[in-house]
Design a protein around this motif. Structure first.
Motif, PDB file in Angstrom:
ATOM      1  N   ARG A 137       6.711  -8.276   0.259  1.00 34.74           N
ATOM      2  CA  ARG A 137       5.499  -7.474   0.138  1.00 34.74           C
ATOM      3  C   ARG A 137       5.727  -6.434  -0.937  1.00 34.74           C
ATOM      4  O   ARG A 137       6.863  -6.036  -1.189  1.00 34.74           O
ATOM      5  CB  ARG A 137       5.213  -6.757   1.463  1.00 34.74           C
ATOM      6  CG  ARG A 137       4.770  -7.699   2.544  1.00 34.74           C
ATOM      7  CD  ARG A 137       4.578  -7.000   3.862  1.00 34.74           C
ATOM      8  NE  ARG A 137       3.913  -7.919   4.795  1.00 34.74           N
ATOM      9  CZ  ARG A 137       2.600  -8.108   4.835  1.00 34.74           C
ATOM     10  NH1 ARG A 137       1.802  -7.418   4.049  1.00 34.74           N
ATOM     11  NH2 ARG A 137       2.076  -8.973   5.673  1.00 34.74           N
ATOM     12  N   CYS A 138       4.631  -5.953  -1.540  1.00 36.31           N
ATOM     13  CA  CYS A 138       4.731  -4.925  -2.567  1.00 36.31           C
ATOM     14  C   CYS A 138       5.247  -3.629  -1.935  1.00 36.31           C
ATOM     15  O   CYS A 138       4.726  -3.186  -0.904  1.00 36.31           O
ATOM     16  CB  CYS A 138       3.370  -4.703  -3.211  1.00 36.31           C
ATOM     17  SG  CYS A 138       3.338  -3.288  -4.334  1.00 36.31           S
ATOM     18  N   VAL A 139       6.250  -3.023  -2.566  1.00 33.90           N
ATOM     19  CA  VAL A 139       6.800  -1.777  -2.007  1.00 33.90           C
ATOM     20  C   VAL A 139       5.801  -0.623  -2.134  1.00 33.90           C
ATOM     21  O   VAL A 139       5.894   0.365  -1.424  1.00 33.90           O
ATOM     22  CB  VAL A 139       8.138  -1.359  -2.679  1.00 33.90           C
ATOM     23  CG1 VAL A 139       9.233  -2.350  -2.360  1.00 33.90           C
ATOM     24  CG2 VAL A 139       7.972  -1.162  -4.177  1.00 33.90           C
ATOM     25  N   GLY A 140       4.832  -0.774  -3.061  1.00 31.30           N
ATOM     26  CA  GLY A 140       3.868   0.301  -3.280  1.00 31.30           C
ATOM     27  C   GLY A 140       2.715   0.278  -2.299  1.00 31.30           C
ATOM     28  O   GLY A 140       2.321   1.309  -1.756  1.00 31.30           O
ATOM     29  N   CYS A 141       2.128  -0.913  -2.050  1.00 26.07           N
ATOM     30  CA  CYS A 141       0.893  -0.987  -1.260  1.00 26.07           C
ATOM     31  C   CYS A 141       0.995  -1.937  -0.075  1.00 26.07           C
ATOM     32  O   CYS A 141       0.033  -2.093   0.670  1.00 26.07           O
ATOM     33  CB  CYS A 141      -0.269  -1.398  -2.162  1.00 26.07           C
ATOM     34  SG  CYS A 141      -0.071  -3.068  -2.813  1.00 26.07           S
ATOM     35  N   ASP A 142       2.148  -2.593   0.060  1.00 24.63           N
ATOM     36  CA  ASP A 142       2.412  -3.462   1.204  1.00 24.63           C
ATOM     37  C   ASP A 142       1.590  -4.754   1.190  1.00 24.63           C
ATOM     38  O   ASP A 142       1.513  -5.459   2.194  1.00 24.63           O
ATOM     39  CB  ASP A 142       2.182  -2.688   2.523  1.00 24.63           C
ATOM     40  CG  ASP A 142       2.990  -3.292   3.673  1.00 24.63           C
ATOM     41  OD1 ASP A 142       4.130  -3.740   3.420  1.00 24.63           O
ATOM     42  OD2 ASP A 142       2.472  -3.350   4.804  1.00 24.63           O
TER      43      ASP A 142
ATOM     44  N   LEU B  34       6.565  -5.786  -6.505  1.00 25.86           N
ATOM     45  CA  LEU B  34       5.746  -4.745  -7.121  1.00 25.86           C
ATOM     46  C   LEU B  34       4.525  -5.442  -7.709  1.00 25.86           C
ATOM     47  O   LEU B  34       4.636  -6.178  -8.687  1.00 25.86           O
ATOM     48  CB  LEU B  34       6.530  -4.006  -8.220  1.00 25.86           C
ATOM     49  CG  LEU B  34       5.756  -2.888  -8.916  1.00 25.86           C
ATOM     50  CD1 LEU B  34       5.418  -1.750  -7.951  1.00 25.86           C
ATOM     51  CD2 LEU B  34       6.532  -2.337 -10.100  1.00 25.86           C
ATOM     52  N   CYS B  35       3.348  -5.216  -7.106  1.00 26.64           N
ATOM     53  CA  CYS B  35       2.151  -5.924  -7.547  1.00 26.64           C
ATOM     54  C   CYS B  35       1.663  -5.332  -8.877  1.00 26.64           C
ATOM     55  O   CYS B  35       2.077  -4.244  -9.269  1.00 26.64           O
ATOM     56  CB  CYS B  35       1.051  -5.859  -6.487  1.00 26.64           C
ATOM     57  SG  CYS B  35       0.214  -4.266  -6.386  1.00 26.64           S
ATOM     58  N   HIS B  36       0.772  -6.049  -9.546  1.00 28.71           N
ATOM     59  CA  HIS B  36       0.307  -5.598 -10.858  1.00 28.71           C
ATOM     60  C   HIS B  36      -0.405  -4.248 -10.769  1.00 28.71           C
ATOM     61  O   HIS B  36      -0.258  -3.401 -11.634  1.00 28.71           O
ATOM     62  CB  HIS B  36      -0.629  -6.645 -11.469  1.00 28.71           C
ATOM     63  CG  HIS B  36       0.096  -7.876 -11.890  1.00 28.71           C
ATOM     64  ND1 HIS B  36       1.127  -7.839 -12.803  1.00 28.71           N
ATOM     65  CD2 HIS B  36      -0.025  -9.167 -11.507  1.00 28.71           C
ATOM     66  CE1 HIS B  36       1.600  -9.062 -12.972  1.00 28.71           C
ATOM     67  NE2 HIS B  36       0.921  -9.889 -12.192  1.00 28.71           N
ATOM     68  N   ARG B  37      -1.189  -4.082  -9.698  1.00 28.17           N
ATOM     69  CA  ARG B  37      -1.947  -2.843  -9.578  1.00 28.17           C
ATOM     70  C   ARG B  37      -0.996  -1.643  -9.459  1.00 28.17           C
ATOM     71  O   ARG B  37      -1.181  -0.622 -10.110  1.00 28.17           O
ATOM     72  CB  ARG B  37      -2.875  -2.908  -8.366  1.00 28.17           C
ATOM     73  CG  ARG B  37      -3.965  -1.841  -8.418  1.00 28.17           C
ATOM     74  CD  ARG B  37      -4.817  -1.850  -7.166  1.00 28.17           C
ATOM     75  NE  ARG B  37      -5.351  -3.181  -6.862  1.00 28.17           N
ATOM     76  CZ  ARG B  37      -6.005  -3.486  -5.749  1.00 28.17           C
ATOM     77  NH1 ARG B  37      -6.184  -2.559  -4.832  1.00 28.17           N
ATOM     78  NH2 ARG B  37      -6.456  -4.690  -5.532  1.00 28.17           N
ATOM     79  N   CYS B  38       0.024  -1.791  -8.622  1.00 28.64           N
ATOM     80  CA  CYS B  38       0.976  -0.688  -8.459  1.00 28.64           C
ATOM     81  C   CYS B  38       1.806  -0.485  -9.726  1.00 28.64           C
ATOM     82  O   CYS B  38       2.129   0.654 -10.089  1.00 28.64           O
ATOM     83  CB  CYS B  38       1.876  -0.939  -7.256  1.00 28.64           C
ATOM     84  SG  CYS B  38       0.997  -0.768  -5.686  1.00 28.64           S
ATOM     85  N   ALA B  39       2.130  -1.580 -10.408  1.00 30.67           N
ATOM     86  CA  ALA B  39       2.880  -1.460 -11.669  1.00 30.67           C
ATOM     87  C   ALA B  39       2.036  -0.713 -12.705  1.00 30.67           C
ATOM     88  O   ALA B  39       2.538   0.159 -13.423  1.00 30.67           O
ATOM     89  CB  ALA B  39       3.261  -2.845 -12.196  1.00 30.67           C
TER      90      ALA B  39
HETATM   91 ZN   LIG Z   1       1.161  -2.931  -4.783  1.00 28.44          ZN
END
Ligand SMILES: [Zn+2]
Length: 246
Positions: free
Chosen positions: A17-22, A28-33
């Motif tokens: 899962r993305c560490v930023g938004c789960d 690390l998803c594109h949005r969080c990156a």
């Molecule tokens: Zn994310």
């Protein structure tokens, strides 16, 4: 579409899962990156350790950036090395540009990990991202290398939970730059300027001690660069702010 499918497959295989938004998918998803794409800036701690060279950072130590650092450092999520190295590289590049020093050789010197913590965690997170940042900078045509030049002299108490003054006292004279490091630098990069690198800048005490240990051998430290910096409140009732330079 294909990427979403690939992420779903990764999630099936690894449960990541993305560490930023789960969100399920990449670590690390594109949005969080994209949320980490802000330009690097000067981030003076409060209070400023006397004599500290200009500290640069690429993100506030909160949200996604904090999740990256904690995941990499505490949970050994090695895939987070890339995003952290990118933040650090941006920070170093901004420091060099600001100082008008983009052409000459530069050596990135990581703040060392305490001896006791490296074997426990199985890796040296600051060294890993510093090396990654040097690699990225070389790709961007900088003459950059990473060298581990500093060691802790002896056991130093854990810094967490200490205030700025206690940290400074705890750290005074705790780092040294051994002759073997100097010989290695002289062999590989005799003319290089140095940038002290760390994952997070908090009080600046560790960075200042690293700078002192390097300068004690006659080397020139031009900046401190970190992937992220904690946000400090300046004065009572004042809003949180990064103190700009000048
Ligand atoms: Zn994310």
């Amino acid at each position: 579409m294909l990427e979403a499918l690939a992420d779903a497959t990764v999630d099936l295989l690894l449960g990541s899962r993305c560490v930023g938004c789960d969100r399920p998918g990449r670590l690390l998803c594109h949005r969080c990156a994209d949320g980490l794409a802000e330009p690097a800036r000067v981030a003076w701690p409060t209070p400023v350790p006397p004599g500290l060279v200009t500290p640069w950072t690429a993100a506030e130590y909160a949200g996604t950036a904090r999740a990256l650092v904690v995941g990499h450092k505490e949970r050994a999520m090695h895939a987070l090395r890339g995003p952290l190295a990118r933040l650090l590289a941006r920070s170093v590049a901004a420091a060099l540009e600001d100082a008008g020093l983009t052409a000459g050789p530069v050596v990135l010197v990581p703040v060392p990990s305490r001896r006791a913590t490296v074997p426990a965690r199985g890796h040296d997170p600051t060294w890993t991202i510093t090396r990654g940042a040097a690699h990225l900078l070389r790709h961007a045509a900088y003459d950059a290398n990473a060298l581990r030049m500093l060691h802790f002299r002896a056991r130093v108490a854990d810094q967490s939970g200490l205030d700025a003054a206690a940290r400074a006292a705890n750290l005074a004279d705790s780092l040294c730059c051994p002759a073997s490091s100097l010989r290695r630098l002289a062999r590989r990069r005799p003319e290089a300027l140095l940038v002290v690198c760390d994952d997070v800048l908090t009080t600046g005490a560790t960075a200042r001690e690293a700078q002192r240990a390097l300068e004690a051998t006659g080397l020139r430290v031009v900046a401190v660069a970190t992937a992220a910096a904690t946000r400090k409140r300046v004065g009572s009732g004042a809003g949180p702010a990064f103190r700009g330079e000048g």
